[in-house]
Design an enzyme around this catalytic site. Structure first.
Site, PDB file in Angstrom:
ATOM      1  N   TYR A 197      40.025  35.947  38.672  1.00 52.30           N
ATOM      2  CA  TYR A 197      38.618  36.266  38.942  1.00 52.30           C
ATOM      3  C   TYR A 197      37.742  35.042  38.691  1.00 52.30           C
ATOM      4  O   TYR A 197      36.885  34.693  39.501  1.00 52.30           O
ATOM      5  CB  TYR A 197      38.186  37.427  38.052  1.00 52.30           C
ATOM      6  CG  TYR A 197      36.739  37.803  38.178  1.00 52.30           C
ATOM      7  CD1 TYR A 197      36.300  38.602  39.231  1.00 52.30           C
ATOM      8  CD2 TYR A 197      35.798  37.390  37.226  1.00 52.30           C
ATOM      9  CE1 TYR A 197      34.969  38.963  39.346  1.00 52.30           C
ATOM     10  CE2 TYR A 197      34.473  37.746  37.330  1.00 52.30           C
ATOM     11  CZ  TYR A 197      34.056  38.536  38.392  1.00 52.30           C
ATOM     12  OH  TYR A 197      32.737  38.883  38.498  1.00 52.30           O
ATOM     13  N   ALA A 198      37.971  34.362  37.566  1.00 48.54           N
ATOM     14  CA  ALA A 198      37.189  33.172  37.236  1.00 48.54           C
ATOM     15  C   ALA A 198      37.408  32.072  38.278  1.00 48.54           C
ATOM     16  O   ALA A 198      36.464  31.390  38.684  1.00 48.54           O
ATOM     17  CB  ALA A 198      37.560  32.667  35.840  1.00 48.54           C
ATOM     18  N   LYS A 201      35.505  32.981  41.479  1.00 48.28           N
ATOM     19  CA  LYS A 201      34.058  32.802  41.334  1.00 48.28           C
ATOM     20  C   LYS A 201      33.690  31.322  41.289  1.00 48.28           C
ATOM     21  O   LYS A 201      32.654  30.909  41.824  1.00 48.28           O
ATOM     22  CB  LYS A 201      33.567  33.504  40.067  1.00 48.28           C
ATOM     23  CG  LYS A 201      33.601  35.023  40.158  1.00 48.28           C
ATOM     24  CD  LYS A 201      32.682  35.541  41.249  1.00 48.28           C
ATOM     25  CE  LYS A 201      32.625  37.061  41.254  1.00 48.28           C
ATOM     26  NZ  LYS A 201      31.718  37.602  42.288  1.00 48.28           N
TER      27      LYS A 201
END
Length: 270
Positions: A197-198, A201
Site C-alpha cells: 500500500y505504501a 501511494k
C-alpha cells in the site's frame, strides 16, 4: 514494566494538556488565516462539473457532500450502483444542482471512458476529477502465500487513479480544470504491515508530481496527503485471502459512520 506504566500515567496526561494549551492558539490562528485566504482566493464551485471516483462510501462519499454544499454538478462513480443511489439523494438534499451515478471499475480503461464520455454528453464539460479509490492491507510481506494479491493492490491504488486521469485530461485542459488525488501519509512515512500500500501511494504521489510539471498551469493538481482515517476498515472489516489478512472491502465500498476526513486535506481543493 509496572514502574514504566506508572511513570507514563503520571507524566503523559499533564504533558498532553500542556502541549494542547500551547498549540491550540496557533492552530486557531492558522485556521482563521486559511479561511480568509479561501474566502478571497478560493475557487467558486457553483455549477462546476465534478467526477468523483470511489464515491460510494468513505472519503469519496464525504467529498461528494462537500461539493454538493457548494452547488456543483456531480458524477458519482463506484462499482456498486446501489450504494450510490442513497448518496446521490443526500447530495441533492445538500444542494447539488444535478447528480448522475455510474457503476464502473476504474482499473478498466473502457469503464473510465464510459463515465467520462457520459459526463461530457450530459454536462458538456469536466471541471474537477476527484480520485479517491483506495485499497489497504494488514499483512506482513512474508506472510503472503498467494502473490495474486500483489497486482490487485497496485491496480486499485495506482492504475485506478491513472486511467481516469488519462481519459479525462483532454477535457480538463479545455476547462482549465483540476485533478484531486487521495494520497496517504504512508507514501513518505511507511507503516508496518502496509508495504505494498505504501509503495503504491508513493508511486501515485511521484506520478502526479511529475504530471504537475508536464501540465504546468493548464490543469491544477491537488494531492491530499491525509493521516489516519477512521472507518469500518479500521474496526475489523477484513477478509482472509489464502492465509493473508487483507482489506478486500475497499474504502469506497464500506459505509462510514465514523469517518473523520481531515479538513486541512480538503480545504485546498477550492
Amino acid at each position: 514494566m509496572d514502574f514504566l506504566n506508572f511513570m507514563l500515567n503520571l507524566l503523559v496526561p499533564p504533558g498532553s494538556m500542556l502541549t494542547l494549551a500551547f498549540s491550540w492558539p496557533a492552530l486557531c490562528f492558522l485556521n482563521v488565516c486559511e479561511w480568509l485566504y479561501n474566502s478571497i482566493y478560493g475557487e467558486d464551485i457553483d455549477n462546476k462539473v465534478v467526477i468523483i471516483t470511489g464515491a460510494s462510501s468513505g472519503i469519496g462519499e464525504q467529498i461528494a457532500y462537500e461539493y454538493a454544499l457548494r452547488r456543483a454538478n456531480l458524477t458519482l462513480v463506484a462499482r456498486r450502483e446501489h450504494r450510490l443511489r442513497g448518496i446521490a439523494e443526500n447530495a441533492k438534499r445538500l444542494g447539488a444542482r444535478h447528480v448522475m451515478i455510474m457503476a464502473a471499475d476504474v482499473v478498466k480503461e473502457e469503464d473510465c471512458r464510459r463515465f467520462v464520455n457520459e459526463t461530457i454528453n450530459v454536462f458538456g464539460r469536466v471541471d474537477h476529477l476527484v480520485n479517491t479509490v483506495s485499497l489497504g492491507h494488514t499483512f506482513c510481506f512474508e506472510e503472503v502465500t498467494d502473490t495474486s494479491v500483489f497486482p490487485v493492490l497496485l491496480d486499485i491504488n495506482f492504475w485506478g487513479n491513472v486511467y481516469p486521469t488519462f481519459v479525462a485530461l483532454p477535457y480538463l485542459h479545455q476547462s482549465n480544470g483540476r485533478i484531486i488525488i487521495n494520497a496517504s501519509v504512508e507514501s513518505w512515512l511507511p507503516m508496518p504491515r502496509m508495504s505494498l500500500y505504501a509503495a503504491a501511494k508513493a508511486a501515485l504521489v511521484n506520478f502526479y508530481e511529475t504530471l504537475r510539471f508536464e501540465l504546468k498551469d493548464e490543469v491544477g493538481i491537488t494531492i491530499a496527503t491525509h493521516g489516519w482515517i477512521g472507518s469500518e476498515m479500521t474496526r475489523g472489516k477484513f477478509m482472509l485471502e489464502e492465509g493473508a489478512e487483507m482489506q478486500w472491502k475497499e474504502e469506497r465500498e464500506v459505509s462510514s459512520p465514523y469517518l473523520m476526513v481531515l479538513s486541512v486535506s480538503f480545504a485546498h481543493i477550492w
